[in-house]
Write an enzyme that holds these catalytic residues in place. Sequence first.
Site, short mmCIF file in Angstrom:
data_model
loop_
_atom_site.label_atom_id
_atom_site.label_comp_id
_atom_site.label_asym_id
_atom_site.label_seq_id
_atom_site.Cartn_x
_atom_site.Cartn_y
_atom_site.Cartn_z
N ASP A 1 -0.01 4.38 1.14
CA ASP A 1 -0.20 5.36 2.19
C ASP A 1 0.57 5.02 3.45
OD1 ASP A 1 -2.03 3.14 2.41
OD2 ASP A 1 -3.08 4.23 3.99
N HIS B 1 0.82 -1.21 0.00
CA HIS B 1 0.00 0.00 0.00
C HIS B 1 0.85 1.26 0.00
CE1 HIS B 1 0.26 0.80 4.45
NE2 HIS B 1 0.21 -0.51 4.57
N ASP C 1 3.38 -6.88 5.06
CA ASP C 1 2.82 -5.82 5.90
C ASP C 1 2.71 -6.25 7.37
OD1 ASP C 1 1.84 -3.31 6.39
OD2 ASP C 1 -0.17 -3.69 5.61
N HIS D 1 3.61 2.92 13.11
CA HIS D 1 2.77 4.04 13.55
C HIS D 1 3.39 4.81 14.72
CE1 HIS D 1 -1.17 2.07 11.82
NE2 HIS D 1 -0.11 1.93 11.02
N GLU E 1 -4.70 1.92 2.68
CA GLU E 1 -4.89 0.73 3.52
C GLU E 1 -5.19 1.14 4.96
OE1 GLU E 1 -3.26 -2.51 6.26
OE2 GLU E 1 -2.73 -0.40 6.06
N GLU E 2 -4.57 2.23 5.40
CA GLU E 2 -4.60 2.58 6.81
C GLU E 2 -5.97 3.07 7.29
OE1 GLU E 2 -2.31 1.90 8.74
OE2 GLU E 2 -0.41 1.83 7.65
N ASP F 1 5.98 1.11 6.99
CA ASP F 1 4.63 0.58 6.80
C ASP F 1 3.93 1.49 5.79
OD1 ASP F 1 2.07 -0.43 7.04
OD2 ASP F 1 1.70 0.40 9.02
#
Length: 412
Positions: free
Chosen positions: A81, A79, A198, A381, A174-175, A140
């Site tokens: 993002d 992904h 991921d 994150h 995705e997030e 990520d």
Amino acid sequence: MDIVERFLNYTRINTTTVPGAGHLPSSAGQSVLARLLAGELRDLGLDVEEREHSIVVGTLPSNATDKNRTIPTVAWVAHLDTSSEYNTDTKAQIVQYEGGDIVLNEQLQVVMRPGDFPELTRYAGDRIIVTDGTSLLGADNKSAIAEIMHAMQTLQSNPGIEHGEVKVVFVPDEEIGLLGAKALDVKTLNADFAYTLDCCEIGEIVHENWNAGEFHITFHGQTAHPMSAKGKLRNAVLFAQQFIAMLPAGERPEYTENREGYYWVKSIHGTVAETRIVLDIRDFTQAGFDHRRHFVETVVESFNQLHGAQTVTAAYQPMYRNVADSLQGPNHYPVQLALEAMRAIGVSPKSIPMRGGYDGAVLSEKGLPCPNLFCGAHNFHSIYEFLPVRSLEKASEMVVEILQRAARAPQG
């Protein structure tokens, strides 16, 4: 291009997702990165489609010499993002780690200490990519993008490595609900199975994750001036507070681990007249998940009986299902293939139940079996996100090994 250079180039493009944007992709930077990747895939000899919503699909034709042998088509999905916890630009740095603390930002006194992050000690003597303490690293999922792209470069540079047809897929957002995967038409890929990269540290493999759903709950109050509020004022803020207190106090994310499910009130905003909360429910088993959904709906019903009809309204939407349901029987083959490939390159596999979602959960539910493999990073994150270079390299090596093994031992 060196894999580290690739990764650093991708991190320089700000692709922070924007919750509630109302369009896909939610941020312009994702489109910028998608166009860059489309060009790089063409340079690597892939046929490229730039689809709606900044979805990029590249196809590397099979180079198998035996045209009569059936070789599965494997898709690799990542992904574009990065999470919305921080929307600042990434300023990654590489440190040669010899143990002890890592000073990420001397001016701001941001320090990563082994006492807080004991996994650091496993990487003494390695190069580690870290943040400057002001942003996410973006591993990520930009580490996965770099790993997949580097694998394609390896195949292009070494035509003697036999492989079947390969699909490379990059999706947005995705997030914020796996939106890119939900928008992807998997049938047009004509792939037999897929992988995402991921999950976290080297060796991790996921073939089990949450069942997930989300409630948007609205509390309806009645305003009145305080001087004459008695018997008239109905405070929606306090209704929301009371409702939250009716949820099981010990079944929150901060009190649960492993396969324990939870209720998560993740946002609240409003006034006396109207207050809204977003409530997520998670459970690994379908029975447990159904129980949690029924419990919330029962609390809504009871609340309205207590305070009057339509004091609270709730809208439910499913998010994703446990991927384990889609990776049984013949669909377990990509899991077994990945385990064999990891061992072949000297990586010890670690099967983990993932307390989260990933694009492959949606793709698997759509009929494209998709386990989740390690990208090598830690502390997603967070400003303390870090990526050992050796893990980055091993993940890319794993991609190549899986493709070679798929060509030698066709599915089924």
